[in-house]
Design a protein around this motif. Structure first.
Motif, PDB file in Angstrom:
ATOM      1  N   GLY A  37     -89.143  48.947  43.379  1.00  0.00           N
ATOM      2  CA  GLY A  37     -90.474  48.570  43.821  1.00  0.00           C
ATOM      3  C   GLY A  37     -90.724  48.825  45.292  1.00  0.00           C
ATOM      4  N   PHE A  38     -90.476  47.810  46.126  1.00  0.00           N
ATOM      5  CA  PHE A  38     -90.878  47.873  47.526  1.00  0.00           C
ATOM      6  C   PHE A  38     -90.134  48.943  48.330  1.00  0.00           C
ATOM      7  N   VAL A  39     -88.823  49.025  48.178  1.00  0.00           N
ATOM      8  CA  VAL A  39     -88.052  49.950  49.019  1.00  0.00           C
ATOM      9  C   VAL A  39     -88.431  51.399  48.736  1.00  0.00           C
ATOM     10  N   THR A  40     -88.541  51.771  47.464  1.00  0.00           N
ATOM     11  CA  THR A  40     -88.932  53.147  47.158  1.00  0.00           C
ATOM     12  C   THR A  40     -90.345  53.430  47.671  1.00  0.00           C
ATOM     13  N   TRP A  41     -91.228  52.451  47.549  1.00  0.00           N
ATOM     14  CA  TRP A  41     -92.584  52.621  48.071  1.00  0.00           C
ATOM     15  C   TRP A  41     -92.560  52.833  49.584  1.00  0.00           C
ATOM     16  N   ALA A  42     -91.757  52.040  50.297  1.00  0.00           N
ATOM     17  CA  ALA A  42     -91.678  52.157  51.749  1.00  0.00           C
ATOM     18  C   ALA A  42     -91.142  53.523  52.168  1.00  0.00           C
ATOM     19  N   VAL A  43     -90.133  54.016  51.450  1.00  0.00           N
ATOM     20  CA  VAL A  43     -89.587  55.339  51.770  1.00  0.00           C
ATOM     21  C   VAL A  43     -90.631  56.425  51.518  1.00  0.00           C
ATOM     22  N   LYS A  44     -91.370  56.295  50.414  1.00  0.00           N
ATOM     23  CA  LYS A  44     -92.438  57.251  50.124  1.00  0.00           C
ATOM     24  C   LYS A  44     -93.459  57.302  51.260  1.00  0.00           C
ATOM     25  N   GLU A  45     -93.858  56.116  51.728  1.00  0.00           N
ATOM     26  CA  GLU A  45     -94.876  56.038  52.769  1.00  0.00           C
ATOM     27  C   GLU A  45     -94.362  56.556  54.109  1.00  0.00           C
ATOM     28  N   HIS A  46     -93.055  56.555  54.289  1.00  0.00           N
ATOM     29  CA  HIS A  46     -92.479  57.046  55.542  1.00  0.00           C
ATOM     30  C   HIS A  46     -92.264  58.557  55.524  1.00  0.00           C
ATOM     31  N   THR A  47     -91.777  59.076  54.409  1.00  0.00           N
ATOM     32  CA  THR A  47     -91.429  60.500  54.360  1.00  0.00           C
ATOM     33  C   THR A  47     -92.633  61.395  54.113  1.00  0.00           C
ATOM     34  N   LEU A  48     -93.607  60.939  53.341  1.00  0.00           N
ATOM     35  CA  LEU A  48     -94.844  61.693  53.080  1.00  0.00           C
ATOM     36  C   LEU A  48     -94.558  63.095  52.539  1.00  0.00           C
ATOM     37  N   ARG A  49     -93.675  63.145  51.578  1.00  0.00           N
ATOM     38  CA  ARG A  49     -93.262  64.425  50.986  1.00  0.00           C
ATOM     39  C   ARG A  49     -94.137  64.767  49.781  1.00  0.00           C
ATOM     40  N   ALA A  50     -94.591  66.012  49.717  1.00  0.00           N
ATOM     41  CA  ALA A  50     -95.436  66.452  48.601  1.00  0.00           C
ATOM     42  C   ALA A  50     -94.617  66.594  47.325  1.00  0.00           C
ATOM     43  N   ARG A  51     -95.273  66.366  46.205  1.00  0.00           N
ATOM     44  CA  ARG A  51     -94.640  66.538  44.897  1.00  0.00           C
ATOM     45  C   ARG A  51     -94.599  68.017  44.538  1.00  0.00           C
ATOM     46  N   PRO A  52     -93.691  68.395  43.626  1.00  0.00           N
ATOM     47  CA  PRO A  52     -93.573  69.822  43.269  1.00  0.00           C
ATOM     48  C   PRO A  52     -94.877  70.463  42.829  1.00  0.00           C
ATOM     49  N   PHE A  53     -95.666  69.763  41.994  1.00  0.00           N
ATOM     50  CA  PHE A  53     -96.884  70.401  41.502  1.00  0.00           C
ATOM     51  C   PHE A  53     -97.962  70.550  42.574  1.00  0.00           C
ATOM     52  N   ASP A  54     -97.706  69.987  43.774  1.00  0.00           N
ATOM     53  CA  ASP A  54     -98.686  70.086  44.860  1.00  0.00           C
ATOM     54  C   ASP A  54     -98.356  71.164  45.887  1.00  0.00           C
ATOM     55  N   VAL A  55     -97.164  71.777  45.803  1.00  0.00           N
ATOM     56  CA  VAL A  55     -96.773  72.720  46.850  1.00  0.00           C
ATOM     57  C   VAL A  55     -97.201  74.144  46.511  1.00  0.00           C
ATOM     58  N   VAL A  56     -97.259  74.969  47.538  1.00  0.00           N
ATOM     59  CA  VAL A  56     -97.748  76.346  47.401  1.00  0.00           C
ATOM     60  C   VAL A  56     -96.931  77.135  46.396  1.00  0.00           C
ATOM     61  N   GLU A  57     -95.621  76.933  46.386  1.00  0.00           N
ATOM     62  CA  GLU A  57     -94.747  77.693  45.494  1.00  0.00           C
ATOM     63  C   GLU A  57     -95.128  77.533  44.025  1.00  0.00           C
ATOM     64  N   PHE A  58     -95.785  76.449  43.691  1.00  0.00           N
ATOM     65  CA  PHE A  58     -96.120  76.185  42.281  1.00  0.00           C
ATOM     66  C   PHE A  58     -97.620  75.995  42.074  1.00  0.00           C
ATOM     67  N   GLY A  59     -98.389  76.681  42.896  1.00  0.00           N
ATOM     68  CA  GLY A  59     -99.833  76.719  42.705  1.00  0.00           C
ATOM     69  C   GLY A  59    -100.627  75.665  43.445  1.00  0.00           C
ATOM     70  N   GLY A  60     -99.970  74.864  44.264  1.00  0.00           N
ATOM     71  CA  GLY A  60    -100.679  73.836  45.017  1.00  0.00           C
ATOM     72  C   GLY A  60    -101.063  74.307  46.405  1.00  0.00           C
ATOM     73  N   GLU A  61    -101.395  73.353  47.269  1.00  0.00           N
ATOM     74  CA  GLU A  61    -101.832  73.681  48.625  1.00  0.00           C
ATOM     75  C   GLU A  61    -100.938  73.071  49.694  1.00  0.00           C
ATOM     76  N   ARG A  62     -99.957  72.285  49.306  1.00  0.00           N
ATOM     77  CA  ARG A  62     -99.075  71.621  50.269  1.00  0.00           C
ATOM     78  C   ARG A  62     -97.838  72.464  50.553  1.00  0.00           C
ATOM     79  N   GLN A  63     -97.124  72.083  51.612  1.00  0.00           N
ATOM     80  CA  GLN A  63     -95.909  72.776  51.991  1.00  0.00           C
ATOM     81  C   GLN A  63     -94.686  72.005  51.499  1.00  0.00           C
ATOM     82  N   PHE A  64     -93.692  72.751  51.033  1.00  0.00           N
ATOM     83  CA  PHE A  64     -92.432  72.129  50.625  1.00  0.00           C
ATOM     84  C   PHE A  64     -91.695  71.609  51.845  1.00  0.00           C
ATOM     85  N   THR A  65     -91.129  70.420  51.710  1.00  0.00           N
ATOM     86  CA  THR A  65     -90.337  69.812  52.777  1.00  0.00           C
ATOM     87  C   THR A  65     -88.987  69.399  52.211  1.00  0.00           C
TER      88      THR A  65
END
Length: 230
Positions: free
Chosen positions: A105-133
């Motif tokens: 719950g909380f810890v995974t949410w906090a890490v998500k909010e800190h890292t701000l990493r795009a999901r695979p379906f959102d990155v350019v390599e797979f048809g999205g507009e975000r950058q892979f990190t």
């Protein structure tokens, strides 16, 4: 002369250390994340778990199910504590409830909010507009409910944490947790929701959170009021 069995503490530390070592692989070689995502997100993968019914159910309902279990355990713990009875049951309920709310719950949410990493379906390599990190690199490619780490997978891996509560069956809990985590990982990666590293890092984060909860609870129950009974 046979060697004495490993203590639960040693087994836990070995599991934690191994999980950290494995989790570092896609950190050192980020192309592993891309390769695994590319398999699942190709037009017609040879094996496509995204079409399986159980994968759909896991992706849709797993967090809500575990959240409900956590809240029920917390409620039952409060009742048991007010009655000042069944101390062993109380610590078990507290551990499951608090660990689930904090780890997946909380810890995974906090890490998500800190890292701000795009999901695979959102990155350019797979048809999205975000950058892979790469994993463990703070990004700015996501604004909400980001990729790193997977809360779904943390729910699966949580079963391994139950070795702290039930050390006599620690082997079964570890195997159950690893299998559950692996299955949920496939479910999440198959729909492009998570990278391999998002799934792998869910294990050490869940283990560390559960260990922290267990340490606090055992201290409290050892040094707190002893008026309860089993």
């Amino acid at each position: 002369m046979s060697k004495p069995p490993l203590s639960s503490r040693t087994v836990f530390l070995l599991l934690l250390g191994s999980s950290l070592a494995v989790s570092m692989l896609p950190v050192l070689w980020p192309q592993l994340d891309i390769a695994v995502a590319a398999y699942f997100l190709q037009p017609a993968p040879p094996v496509n778990p995204a079409q399986w019914k159980w994968v759909e159910l896991v992706n849709e309902y797993l967090p809500d199910l575990f959240r409900t279990v956590a809240l029920l355990c917390i409620a039952a713990w409060i009742v048991v504590s007010l009655l000042r009875r069944w101390r062993r049951t109380g610590i078990a309920l507290a551990f499951v409830g608090i660990s689930l709310l904090l780890g997946p719950g909380f810890v995974t949410w906090a890490v998500k909010e800190h890292t701000l990493r795009a999901r695979p379906f959102d990155v350019v390599e797979f048809g999205g507009e975000r950058q892979f990190t790469p994993a463990l690199v703070q990004a700015d490619q996501c604004s909400d409910n980001c990729a790193f780490v997977s809360g779904h997978v943390a729910c699966g891996f949580f079963f391994a944490s139950l070795m702290l509560l039930d050390p006599r069956r620690r082997g079964r809990w570890i195997v159950t947790g690893l299998l559950a985590g692996a299955l949920v990982s496939v479910a999440r990666m198959s729909v492009g929701a998570h990278w391999l590293s998002d799934a792998l890092w869910a294990l050490p984060i869940t283990l560390l959170t559960s260990w922290g909860v267990w340490t606090v609870l055992t201290f409290f129950y050892k040094h707190g009021p002893q008026t309860g009974r089993d």
